[in-house]
Design an enzyme around this catalytic site. Structure first.
Site, PDB file in Angstrom:
ATOM      1  N   ASN A   1     -27.185  -7.574   2.818  1.00 18.38           N
ATOM      2  CA  ASN A   1     -27.221  -7.823   4.251  1.00 18.38           C
ATOM      3  C   ASN A   1     -28.524  -8.600   4.432  1.00 18.38           C
ATOM      4  O   ASN A   1     -29.612  -8.057   4.226  1.00 18.38           O
ATOM      5  CB  ASN A   1     -27.231  -6.503   5.033  1.00 18.38           C
ATOM      6  CG  ASN A   1     -27.167  -6.711   6.526  1.00 18.38           C
ATOM      7  OD1 ASN A   1     -28.153  -7.099   7.145  1.00 18.38           O
ATOM      8  ND2 ASN A   1     -26.009  -6.443   7.111  1.00 18.38           N
ATOM      9  N   SER A   2     -28.396  -9.878   4.744  1.00 17.25           N
ATOM     10  CA  SER A   2     -29.535 -10.792   4.679  1.00 17.25           C
ATOM     11  C   SER A   2     -30.653 -10.440   5.645  1.00 17.25           C
ATOM     12  O   SER A   2     -30.453  -9.766   6.656  1.00 17.25           O
ATOM     13  CB  SER A   2     -29.075 -12.223   4.954  1.00 17.25           C
ATOM     14  OG  SER A   2     -28.164 -12.651   3.984  1.00 17.25           O
ATOM     15  N   MET A   3     -31.830 -10.960   5.334  1.00 15.11           N
ATOM     16  CA  MET A   3     -33.016 -10.777   6.162  1.00 15.11           C
ATOM     17  C   MET A   3     -32.753 -11.329   7.566  1.00 15.11           C
ATOM     18  O   MET A   3     -32.346 -12.478   7.721  1.00 15.11           O
ATOM     19  CB  MET A   3     -34.182 -11.517   5.508  1.00 15.11           C
ATOM     20  CG  MET A   3     -35.476 -11.430   6.242  1.00 15.11           C
ATOM     21  SD  MET A   3     -36.719 -12.341   5.294  1.00 15.11           S
ATOM     22  CE  MET A   3     -38.120 -12.115   6.370  1.00 15.11           C
TER      23      MET A   3
END
Length: 200
Positions: free
Chosen positions: A100-102
């Site tokens: 779950n990307s930054m």
């Protein structure tokens, strides 16, 4: 502290940080508020650093809820899968293969896409589904096609999207080939690693 309070406090804190660093713009704020990150984060994650290299220890929602909520609403990438799913348990694998990307990166990419009403977007690499949900909220589900090569990750993302009330077109396949059935697209967002930009 109740889960509802944890979610509200965390979202408010993260929104303030993202607005302050300029990545969360006013045209994406409604989507941020309507599509909570925690809906798209599994119970076990490995918080990372902004450089994408250093990974922390596993954080388990059931064993340490406070640490999990803190990780979810921090501006950090959260590894959700190692070694193409071959690795299980809470020990780290060799190679992170889904995340779950930054949030800073997510909203910077969304802002850079200049996606406005009527725009059709192809997302390559749907991870946990959060980015596809944000796009679906802003543009409408019919304008979003998301491709994921890992069938298990795609299935889990599909479940999370459905629970959140979003139904973009989900394609299991190699994103380097694009998605001819949904083409043409006005924008492409790649939330995956590539060594070159594929022609398709």
């Amino acid at each position: 502290m109740s889960e509802k309070h944890e979610a509200e406090a965390g979202r408010t804190r993260l929104a303030s940080a993202l607005i302050a660093n300029g990545s969360l713009t006013s045209d994406w704020l409604a989507s941020f508020n309507s599509v909570p990150r925690h809906w798209f984060v599994p119970d076990v994650v490995w918080p990372g650093q902004a450089d994408g290299v250093r990974q922390g220890e596993a954080v388990n929602r059931h064993a340490d809820p406070a640490a999990w909520w803190n990780a979810v609403y921090s501006d950090a990438p959260l590894t959700t899968q190692w070694d193409d799913g071959d690795h299980t348990g809470e020990a780290r694998g060799a190679t992170p293969t889904s995340s779950n990307s930054m949030p800073t990166m997510v909203f910077s990419m969304l802002a850079a896409s200049d996606a406005t009403d009527g725009i059709r977007v192809l997302e390559v690499g749907n991870g946990t589904g959060w980015n596809a949900a944000l796009l679906s909220h802003r543009l409408g589900c019919g304008n979003v096609v998301t491709v994921e090569v890992d069938k298990d990750s795609a299935a889990e993302a599909g479940l999370r999207l459905a629970r959140a009330g979003y139904s973009p077109t989900l394609v299991v396949g190699d994103g380097s080939e694009g998605s001819a059935d949904g083409a043409p697209f006005d924008r492409v967002i790649a939330t995956c690693s590539v060594r070159r930009v594929p022609y398709a």
